[in-house]
Design an enzyme around this catalytic site. Structure first.
Site, PDB file in Angstrom:
ATOM      1  N   ASP A  19       3.483   9.338  -7.621  1.00  0.00           N
ATOM      2  CA  ASP A  19       2.401   9.427  -6.637  1.00  0.00           C
ATOM      3  C   ASP A  19       2.456   7.900  -5.788  1.00  0.00           C
ATOM      4  O   ASP A  19       1.359   7.448  -5.773  1.00  0.00           O
ATOM      5  CB  ASP A  19       1.199   9.325  -7.594  1.00  0.00           C
ATOM      6  N   ASP A  60       0.480  13.519  -5.419  1.00  0.00           N
ATOM      7  CA  ASP A  60      -0.950  14.564  -5.407  1.00  0.00           C
ATOM      8  C   ASP A  60      -1.016  15.174  -4.195  1.00  0.00           C
ATOM      9  O   ASP A  60      -1.193  14.651  -3.310  1.00  0.00           O
ATOM     10  CB  ASP A  60      -1.809  13.592  -5.503  1.00  0.00           C
ATOM     11  N   HIS A  62      -3.544  17.642  -2.599  1.00  0.00           N
ATOM     12  CA  HIS A  62      -4.973  18.189  -2.962  1.00  0.00           C
ATOM     13  C   HIS A  62      -5.371  18.712  -1.740  1.00  0.00           C
ATOM     14  O   HIS A  62      -5.405  18.285  -0.882  1.00  0.00           O
ATOM     15  CB  HIS A  62      -5.794  17.117  -3.609  1.00  0.00           C
ATOM     16  N   HIS A 102      -8.894  12.028  -2.048  1.00  0.00           N
ATOM     17  CA  HIS A 102      -7.637  11.211  -1.977  1.00  0.00           C
ATOM     18  C   HIS A 102      -6.394  12.353  -1.911  1.00  0.00           C
ATOM     19  O   HIS A 102      -6.632  13.300  -2.487  1.00  0.00           O
ATOM     20  CB  HIS A 102      -7.526  10.443  -3.131  1.00  0.00           C
ATOM     21  N   LYS A 135       1.559  18.057  -7.173  1.00  0.00           N
ATOM     22  CA  LYS A 135       0.760  18.743  -8.297  1.00  0.00           C
ATOM     23  C   LYS A 135      -0.728  18.459  -7.650  1.00  0.00           C
ATOM     24  O   LYS A 135      -0.860  17.841  -6.568  1.00  0.00           O
ATOM     25  CB  LYS A 135       0.970  17.845  -9.505  1.00  0.00           C
ATOM     26  N   CYS A 180      -1.580   8.944 -14.304  1.00  0.00           N
ATOM     27  CA  CYS A 180      -0.435   9.947 -13.981  1.00  0.00           C
ATOM     28  C   CYS A 180       1.017   9.469 -14.614  1.00  0.00           C
ATOM     29  O   CYS A 180       1.779  10.464 -14.901  1.00  0.00           O
ATOM     30  CB  CYS A 180      -0.384  10.265 -12.548  1.00  0.00           C
TER      31      CYS A 180
END
Ligand SMILES: [Zn+2]
Length: 221
Positions: A19, A60, A62, A102, A135, A180
């Site tokens: 990340d 990440d 999202h 985020h 993810k 993470c």
């Protein structure tokens, strides 16, 4: 620092770079010191990238209504406590906290720092194959480990990738150490890989937290 550790001599090794996205480096969920590890990881890749058999960048990824965002819940603020509850078994929960928005797909904050991605040439760094694994795409599931969600009910395909590549050793760095990086390292160990966290190439969110996981070696590189 050059890499001459014994660990790399037995079996194949993967470097997991967790990340390293702008929102964690200098954006909405900035991790203290995140900026200073960008050149450390970049220099390391230039000097030692070729000593690994696989380099995986995680992200990440999202949606804007992700369950981990305080803004997705009524009357909740970032960093407030929140318990994730399994849909299959309401007794199966995972306590954590909510975050500011985020790493929303399509935003600058979602991108991996360009000082790292610019090292990738034709899918390779220093002749070593690289891969990007996302993810947290499902709005209803939170991921800390890049292997599975916090309730351990859904998996990414990283385990299959590591098995297919015959990886034995997994080295973890990136952001954030206490979330993470920690949880990816714990999964890696659980799935049977020799697992190391590279202490000088990661930074934590909680200043009072210390890494202490039996069976996972903390190293400097
Ligand atoms: Zn997230």
């Amino acid at each position: 620092m050059s890499l001459d550790s014994e660990q790399l001599k037995d079996g194949k090794s993967c470097l997991l770079i967790i990340d390293m996205q702008y929102d964690f480096i200098n954006g909405s969920l900035k991790v203290n010191g995140g900026e200073e590890i960008v050149p450390v990881i970049s220099d390391f890749l230039k000097k030692n990238g070729n000593q690994f058999d696989l380099i995986v960048f995680t992200k990440d990824d999202h949606p804007s209504n992700h369950i981990s965002f305080a803004s997705s819940h009524k009357d909740k603020k970032p960093f407030e406590e929140y318990a994730y509850v399994s849909e299959k078994d309401p007794n199966h929960t995972f306590k954590s906290c909510l975050w500011p928005d985020h790493c929303v797909v399509g935003t600058h904050g979602n991108e991996i720092h360009s000082d790292l991605t610019k090292l990738i040439d034709n899918g390779k760094i220093n002749n070593t194959k690289t891969l990007v694994v996302g993810k947290g795409m499902d709005p209803k599931r939170e991921y800390y480990s890049c292997f599975n969600d916090v309730l351990e009910e859904h998996n990414t395909d990283i385990l299959d990738v590591l098995k297919k590549e015959n990886i034995s050793n997994v080295f973890v760095c990136g952001l954030a150490y206490d979330y993470c990086v920690l949880n990816s390292a714990k999964s890696s160990k659980k799935f049977g890989f020799n697992t190391y966290v590279i202490d000088n190439m990661t930074r934590k969110i909680d200043p009072n937290w210390e890494f202490n996981e039996p069976g996972i070696e903390k190293i400097q590189m």
